[in-house]
Design a protein around this motif. Sequence first.
Motif, short mmCIF file in Angstrom:
data_model
loop_
_atom_site.label_atom_id
_atom_site.label_comp_id
_atom_site.label_asym_id
_atom_site.label_seq_id
_atom_site.Cartn_x
_atom_site.Cartn_y
_atom_site.Cartn_z
N THR A 8 21.49 -0.76 -5.86
CA THR A 8 20.81 0.00 -6.90
C THR A 8 21.79 0.76 -7.78
N SER A 9 22.85 1.29 -7.17
CA SER A 9 23.89 2.00 -7.92
C SER A 9 25.13 2.09 -7.05
N VAL A 10 26.26 2.31 -7.67
CA VAL A 10 27.50 2.49 -6.92
C VAL A 10 27.40 3.74 -6.06
N TRP A 11 26.81 4.79 -6.60
CA TRP A 11 26.62 6.02 -5.82
C TRP A 11 25.83 5.75 -4.55
N ASP A 12 24.69 5.06 -4.69
CA ASP A 12 23.84 4.79 -3.52
C ASP A 12 24.58 3.97 -2.47
N PHE B 279 31.06 7.23 -10.34
CA PHE B 279 30.05 6.59 -9.49
C PHE B 279 28.64 6.85 -10.02
N ASP B 280 28.41 8.09 -10.49
CA ASP B 280 27.04 8.43 -10.88
C ASP B 280 26.62 7.79 -12.20
N GLU B 281 27.57 7.32 -13.01
CA GLU B 281 27.18 6.62 -14.24
C GLU B 281 26.87 5.15 -13.98
N ALA B 282 27.39 4.61 -12.88
CA ALA B 282 27.27 3.18 -12.59
C ALA B 282 25.91 2.91 -11.94
#
Length: 315
Positions: free
Chosen positions: A203-207, A240-243
């Motif tokens: 879903t995202s790099v952060w996740d 990370f949070d933008e990806a």
Amino acid sequence: MKVWITLGVAVMLVLALYGASSYMLDYSLGYPKGERMTAEHWKNRTRNECPWTTAWMDSIYRNHCVKDTFLIMPSGYKAHAIYLYAPKATDKTAVVVHGYKVRAEGMLHIAYLYNHDLGYNVLLPDLYGHGQSEGDHIQMGWQDRWDVIRWAEVANNVFRASRYSSTKQVIHGISMGAATTMAVAGEKTPDYVEFFVEDCGYTSVWDEFAGQLKEEFGLPSFPLMNTTSWLCQQRYGWSFDEAQQIKQVERSTKPMLFIHGDDDTYVPYSMLRPLYEAKRHGRKAIFIAKGSAHAMAYRDHHKEYTEKVKEFVGE
């Protein structure tokens, strides 16, 4: 005295957090060239895991059907891809995108699906920092989206036969390649890019990193994810949070097929449903690979997988 002690403790904590963040960034995104697995490693792995591809693989290499191409990306690095023509002239083309610490040859099983089974031209890029492409870190499919769009343009130029004005392309990625595919889908793409297939993307790099931080180190997201994301921004120009692949899916308008193994814990199967539901524009379909672990859907269900892809891109 208490003020100096407090200040000293604060400085030590900041330094410790910076050191931990630097370690985590190198651990997750570092990929020294000497560590990269060879093309032969990935070809042999494909033969072992997907033995039905062996005769085809031996044939295309024996007959020198696999070609290399290099180009300089707008960001200035030298990029590499391999490609092969369809058995018969066609405008149908697949751009097949590999995963984390893999390389172009690691996607030969999907190349088999498109080239051997469906009669497509295929281009397989080495993403930034992988295979024969230059690069000093792993971009987790985020900045890679611009390079894949460029590779789609290259594929259109390479495979456009004289009778066709342009190709008809599908972009198909697995794992980090799926994350790349979804990131591409959220951007404006040329008309010749018609379909997207994402197999076990996050879903995202952060996740994904937050889950791995908890799984491997038993640590919560805060504060290490925050500081490591900030450090990534300072070093590499993205955070990370933008990806957010899921945000890109929300923006996408072209058809997308979502694939995931229901026994995947590396990129958790639970990420599939939010991604699927995030796509609100354009046609979509879903294929759940029963009992499959991460990136093993094709290996475990190759006939059903092939039929699902064929049906989807044929509509």
